[in-house]
Design a protein around this motif. Sequence first.
Motif, PDB file in Angstrom:
ATOM      1  N   LYS A  88      20.707  14.643   8.486  1.00 43.95           N
ATOM      2  CA  LYS A  88      19.953  15.392   9.485  1.00 43.95           C
ATOM      3  C   LYS A  88      18.452  15.264   9.247  1.00 43.95           C
ATOM      4  CE  LYS A  88      23.426  18.776  10.448  1.00 43.95           C
ATOM      5  NZ  LYS A  88      24.013  19.805   9.598  1.00 43.95           N
ATOM      6  N   GLU A  89      18.045  15.407   7.996  1.00 37.16           N
ATOM      7  CA  GLU A  89      16.609  15.377   7.678  1.00 37.16           C
ATOM      8  C   GLU A  89      16.018  13.976   7.807  1.00 37.16           C
ATOM      9  OE1 GLU A  89      14.464  17.863   6.949  1.00 37.16           O
ATOM     10  OE2 GLU A  89      16.079  19.306   7.321  1.00 37.16           O
ATOM     11  N   LEU A  90      16.808  12.977   7.427  1.00 32.35           N
ATOM     12  CA  LEU A  90      16.245  11.623   7.356  1.00 32.35           C
ATOM     13  C   LEU A  90      16.470  10.828   8.642  1.00 32.35           C
ATOM     14  CD1 LEU A  90      17.346  10.747   3.705  1.00 32.35           C
ATOM     15  CD2 LEU A  90      15.061  11.405   4.464  1.00 32.35           C
ATOM     16  N   ASN A  91      17.420  11.299   9.434  1.00 32.90           N
ATOM     17  CA  ASN A  91      17.667  10.672  10.740  1.00 32.90           C
ATOM     18  C   ASN A  91      18.109   9.216  10.702  1.00 32.90           C
ATOM     19  OD1 ASN A  91      17.750  11.791  13.248  1.00 32.90           O
ATOM     20  ND2 ASN A  91      15.607  12.481  13.053  1.00 32.90           N
ATOM     21  N   VAL A  92      18.598   8.787   9.563  1.00 24.64           N
ATOM     22  CA  VAL A  92      19.170   7.437   9.465  1.00 24.64           C
ATOM     23  C   VAL A  92      20.481   7.559   8.686  1.00 24.64           C
ATOM     24  CG1 VAL A  92      17.058   6.040   9.545  1.00 24.64           C
ATOM     25  CG2 VAL A  92      17.832   7.007   7.360  1.00 24.64           C
ATOM     26  N   GLU A  93      21.192   6.464   8.587  1.00 24.53           N
ATOM     27  CA  GLU A  93      22.443   6.507   7.838  1.00 24.53           C
ATOM     28  C   GLU A  93      22.146   6.734   6.345  1.00 24.53           C
ATOM     29  OE1 GLU A  93      26.644   4.147   7.761  1.00 24.53           O
ATOM     30  OE2 GLU A  93      24.858   2.924   8.040  1.00 24.53           O
ATOM     31  N   VAL A  94      22.904   7.654   5.754  1.00 28.09           N
ATOM     32  CA  VAL A  94      22.738   7.927   4.326  1.00 28.09           C
ATOM     33  C   VAL A  94      24.005   7.491   3.594  1.00 28.09           C
ATOM     34  CG1 VAL A  94      22.427   9.743   2.574  1.00 28.09           C
ATOM     35  CG2 VAL A  94      21.211   9.886   4.759  1.00 28.09           C
ATOM     36  N   LEU A  95      23.833   6.648   2.595  1.00 25.65           N
ATOM     37  CA  LEU A  95      24.987   6.155   1.841  1.00 25.65           C
ATOM     38  C   LEU A  95      24.841   6.523   0.379  1.00 25.65           C
ATOM     39  CD1 LEU A  95      25.143   2.444   3.139  1.00 25.65           C
ATOM     40  CD2 LEU A  95      26.465   4.372   4.008  1.00 25.65           C
ATOM     41  N   ASP A  96      25.950   6.915  -0.242  1.00 26.04           N
ATOM     42  CA  ASP A  96      25.900   7.051  -1.690  1.00 26.04           C
ATOM     43  C   ASP A  96      26.502   5.793  -2.312  1.00 26.04           C
ATOM     44  OD1 ASP A  96      28.632   7.411  -1.520  1.00 26.04           O
ATOM     45  OD2 ASP A  96      28.624   9.503  -2.155  1.00 26.04           O
ATOM     46  N   ARG A  97      26.582   5.775  -3.631  1.00 21.11           N
ATOM     47  CA  ARG A  97      26.993   4.545  -4.313  1.00 21.11           C
ATOM     48  C   ARG A  97      28.411   4.122  -3.906  1.00 21.11           C
ATOM     49  NH1 ARG A  97      29.029   2.977  -9.085  1.00 21.11           N
ATOM     50  NH2 ARG A  97      28.078   1.190 -10.136  1.00 21.11           N
ATOM     51  N   THR A  98      29.292   5.114  -3.784  1.00 19.33           N
ATOM     52  CA  THR A  98      30.668   4.792  -3.396  1.00 19.33           C
ATOM     53  C   THR A  98      30.728   4.225  -1.978  1.00 19.33           C
ATOM     54  OG1 THR A  98      31.537   6.468  -4.868  1.00 19.33           O
ATOM     55  CG2 THR A  98      32.991   5.782  -3.096  1.00 19.33           C
ATOM     56  N   ASP A  99      29.940   4.825  -1.052  1.00 16.74           N
ATOM     57  CA  ASP A  99      29.888   4.300   0.329  1.00 16.74           C
ATOM     58  C   ASP A  99      29.494   2.834   0.328  1.00 16.74           C
ATOM     59  OD1 ASP A  99      30.380   6.715   1.680  1.00 16.74           O
ATOM     60  OD2 ASP A  99      28.291   7.325   1.426  1.00 16.74           O
ATOM     61  N   LEU A 100      28.499   2.544  -0.489  1.00 20.79           N
ATOM     62  CA  LEU A 100      27.958   1.184  -0.523  1.00 20.79           C
ATOM     63  C   LEU A 100      29.023   0.203  -1.009  1.00 20.79           C
ATOM     64  CD1 LEU A 100      25.324  -0.341  -0.054  1.00 20.79           C
ATOM     65  CD2 LEU A 100      24.750   0.044  -2.440  1.00 20.79           C
ATOM     66  N   ILE A 101      29.711   0.574  -2.092  1.00 21.37           N
ATOM     67  CA  ILE A 101      30.756  -0.305  -2.626  1.00 21.37           C
ATOM     68  C   ILE A 101      31.869  -0.459  -1.590  1.00 21.37           C
ATOM     69  CG2 ILE A 101      32.487  -0.575  -4.468  1.00 21.37           C
ATOM     70  CD1 ILE A 101      30.496   0.700  -6.378  1.00 21.37           C
ATOM     71  N   LEU A 102      32.209   0.637  -0.920  1.00 17.04           N
ATOM     72  CA  LEU A 102      33.254   0.563   0.112  1.00 17.04           C
ATOM     73  C   LEU A 102      32.841  -0.362   1.259  1.00 17.04           C
ATOM     74  CD1 LEU A 102      34.453   4.259   0.187  1.00 17.04           C
ATOM     75  CD2 LEU A 102      35.895   2.266  -0.211  1.00 17.04           C
ATOM     76  N   LYS A 103      31.556  -0.322   1.620  1.00 15.03           N
ATOM     77  CA  LYS A 103      31.047  -1.192   2.694  1.00 15.03           C
ATOM     78  C   LYS A 103      31.271  -2.660   2.315  1.00 15.03           C
ATOM     79  CE  LYS A 103      27.018  -0.211   5.605  1.00 15.03           C
ATOM     80  NZ  LYS A 103      27.588   0.393   6.717  1.00 15.03           N
ATOM     81  N   ILE A 104      30.963  -2.993   1.079  1.00 15.83           N
ATOM     82  CA  ILE A 104      31.146  -4.378   0.615  1.00 15.83           C
ATOM     83  C   ILE A 104      32.628  -4.742   0.671  1.00 15.83           C
ATOM     84  CG2 ILE A 104      30.823  -5.987  -1.313  1.00 15.83           C
ATOM     85  CD1 ILE A 104      28.689  -3.976  -2.345  1.00 15.83           C
ATOM     86  N   PHE A 105      33.441  -3.826   0.193  1.00 14.08           N
ATOM     87  CA  PHE A 105      34.881  -4.078   0.183  1.00 14.08           C
ATOM     88  C   PHE A 105      35.409  -4.252   1.609  1.00 14.08           C
ATOM     89  CE2 PHE A 105      37.035  -3.378  -4.031  1.00 14.08           C
ATOM     90  CZ  PHE A 105      35.892  -3.509  -4.784  1.00 14.08           C
ATOM     91  N   LEU A 106      34.908  -3.426   2.534  1.00 16.80           N
ATOM     92  CA  LEU A 106      35.348  -3.544   3.936  1.00 16.80           C
ATOM     93  C   LEU A 106      35.011  -4.924   4.489  1.00 16.80           C
ATOM     94  CD1 LEU A 106      34.263  -0.107   5.496  1.00 16.80           C
ATOM     95  CD2 LEU A 106      36.574  -0.986   5.432  1.00 16.80           C
ATOM     96  N   ASN A 107      33.805  -5.409   4.143  1.00 13.92           N
ATOM     97  CA  ASN A 107      33.393  -6.730   4.637  1.00 13.92           C
ATOM     98  C   ASN A 107      34.191  -7.862   4.010  1.00 13.92           C
ATOM     99  OD1 ASN A 107      31.411  -5.646   6.196  1.00 13.92           O
ATOM    100  ND2 ASN A 107      29.770  -5.972   4.712  1.00 13.92           N
ATOM    101  N   ASN A 108      34.570  -7.690   2.742  1.00 19.36           N
ATOM    102  CA  ASN A 108      35.081  -8.843   1.997  1.00 19.36           C
ATOM    103  C   ASN A 108      36.598  -8.951   1.907  1.00 19.36           C
ATOM    104  OD1 ASN A 108      32.408  -9.230   1.636  1.00 19.36           O
ATOM    105  ND2 ASN A 108      32.409  -9.156  -0.572  1.00 19.36           N
ATOM    106  N   ALA A 109      37.307  -7.907   2.329  1.00 18.26           N
ATOM    107  CA  ALA A 109      38.772  -7.984   2.238  1.00 18.26           C
ATOM    108  C   ALA A 109      39.289  -9.025   3.224  1.00 18.26           C
ATOM    109  CB  ALA A 109      39.383  -6.626   2.532  1.00 18.26           C
ATOM    110  N   ARG A 110      40.178  -9.870   2.766  1.00 23.10           N
ATOM    111  CA  ARG A 110      40.698 -10.937   3.626  1.00 23.10           C
ATOM    112  C   ARG A 110      42.189 -10.750   3.939  1.00 23.10           C
ATOM    113  NH1 ARG A 110      36.458 -11.241   4.547  1.00 23.10           N
ATOM    114  NH2 ARG A 110      34.804 -12.655   3.946  1.00 23.10           N
ATOM    115  N   THR A 111      42.990 -10.486   2.921  1.00 22.29           N
ATOM    116  CA  THR A 111      44.430 -10.383   3.177  1.00 22.29           C
ATOM    117  C   THR A 111      44.772  -9.001   3.736  1.00 22.29           C
ATOM    118  OG1 THR A 111      44.834  -9.565   0.972  1.00 22.29           O
ATOM    119  CG2 THR A 111      45.051 -11.932   1.283  1.00 22.29           C
ATOM    120  N   LYS A 112      45.971  -8.915   4.284  1.00 21.40           N
ATOM    121  CA  LYS A 112      46.407  -7.649   4.871  1.00 21.40           C
ATOM    122  C   LYS A 112      46.423  -6.558   3.796  1.00 21.40           C
ATOM    123  CE  LYS A 112      49.984  -5.658   7.676  1.00 21.40           C
ATOM    124  NZ  LYS A 112      51.408  -5.612   7.894  1.00 21.40           N
TER     125      LYS A 112
END
Length: 372
Positions: A88-112
């Motif tokens: 709310k205060e920063l008005n942009v997406e806020v990520l913590d360390r786990t979010d960031l790692i999850l983002k990478i994992f979401l991008n990089n997963a290939r198999t079902k």
Amino acid sequence: MKAVIVAVNLNDKEEDFEYKIQELEGLVEAAGGTVVGKVYQKRESPDPAYFIGRGKVKEIAQLVEGIRGDTVVFNVNLSPVQISNLSKELNVEVLDRTDLILKIFLNNARTKQAKLQVELAYLQHQLPRVYGGKGKELSRIGGGMKTKGAGEKLGEIKTRTIKDRINKIKKQLKEIEKQREEQRKSREDNPNILKVSLVGYTNAGKSSLLKRLTKRDVFISDQLFATLDTKTSLIYFPDIEKKVLITDTVGFVEDMPSEIMDAFMTTLKEIEDADVILHVIDISDKNWMKKKTTVENVLKQLKLQDKPTITVFNKIDKVVPSKDLIEEDVMENTITISAEKGWNIDKLFDILKKYAKQKEEKHGVCILQNSQ
Ligand SMILES: Nc1nc2c(ncn2[C@@H]2O[C@H](COP(=O)(O)OP(=O)(O)OP(=O)(O)O)[C@@H](O)[C@H]2O)c(=O)[nH]1
Ligand SMILES: [Mg+2]
């Protein structure tokens, strides 16, 4: 993603802290982002509402606006309330360390399987945030959830939808696990096949080594968490008529989020099947000792610390200019190699052959004992 990093030092030693922040920058890049700014803050303990001080929040908001950042990344894990307040205060997406790692994992997963595992970890991480957060992230996943309206009721609906999806994923994963289990059983303990698992910190060079050992085309990237899918390849030694099954898998990182550890447990459990672990270490990294300890701790968590392990110091070409300068390996069960240049790979093959022969001998003894 144009990210501003917020580096909060909660009583870490200065050098440990610097190392963590460097790693966070690597994670931002691995998530496809660029670091456009960095803000430091020292704190004894986190502020319950914002983690950092309110003055600092205002300062960051101005910085983000000034340099047109679109994401603020914290090096710590934030509570649902903190994420909500900061967004709310920063008005942009806020990520913590786990979010960031999850983002990478979401991008990089290939198999079902990897995709389902990451989605599970993601949803489990989102679940406690449903009431506090904006919820817009949720629509990306989980069958396009509606996020119209507001209030408690919507929170309940969202929670239920996420829980349903979690249960569905768990069922699908169980199915896949069952199939894998059957495959594993079918190739169970053949004395002529040595099973080897590559483990190591992310970016240590595990996939490069797999490629070098098997000449198989695998995905290699100077990026954290390039590999999320387990890949098994076969090496055949005609001279001793033995096969080696070698498995590459997800890399480790310090403070691996528990959601990811849980979701990837089956993948990690495959290491359990191995007769030998090859622990790959990037010896050119000045923090290699810390990373080695992190990996050893994860292996302990998986109760695999007593498995025979060969320590493979990789990327020696970045430390010494020539293969001739590599000294004989002094310690037992360690080897210094360059996966990229192919240095000392023959020696590693010899070690694997030794283990393959030992396995057959041991098996022979077992059969003799059983038949007595
Ligand atoms: N100089 C040098 N670079 C290497 C060597 N081995 C690997 N690399 C590089 O290190 C980076 C990471 O290699 P990967 O093989 O993808 O590492 P990984 O351990 O599989 O990494 P993740 O799958 O992300 O956990 C790539 O840029 C490789 O080219 C080596 O022996 N020498
Ligand atoms: Mg890899």
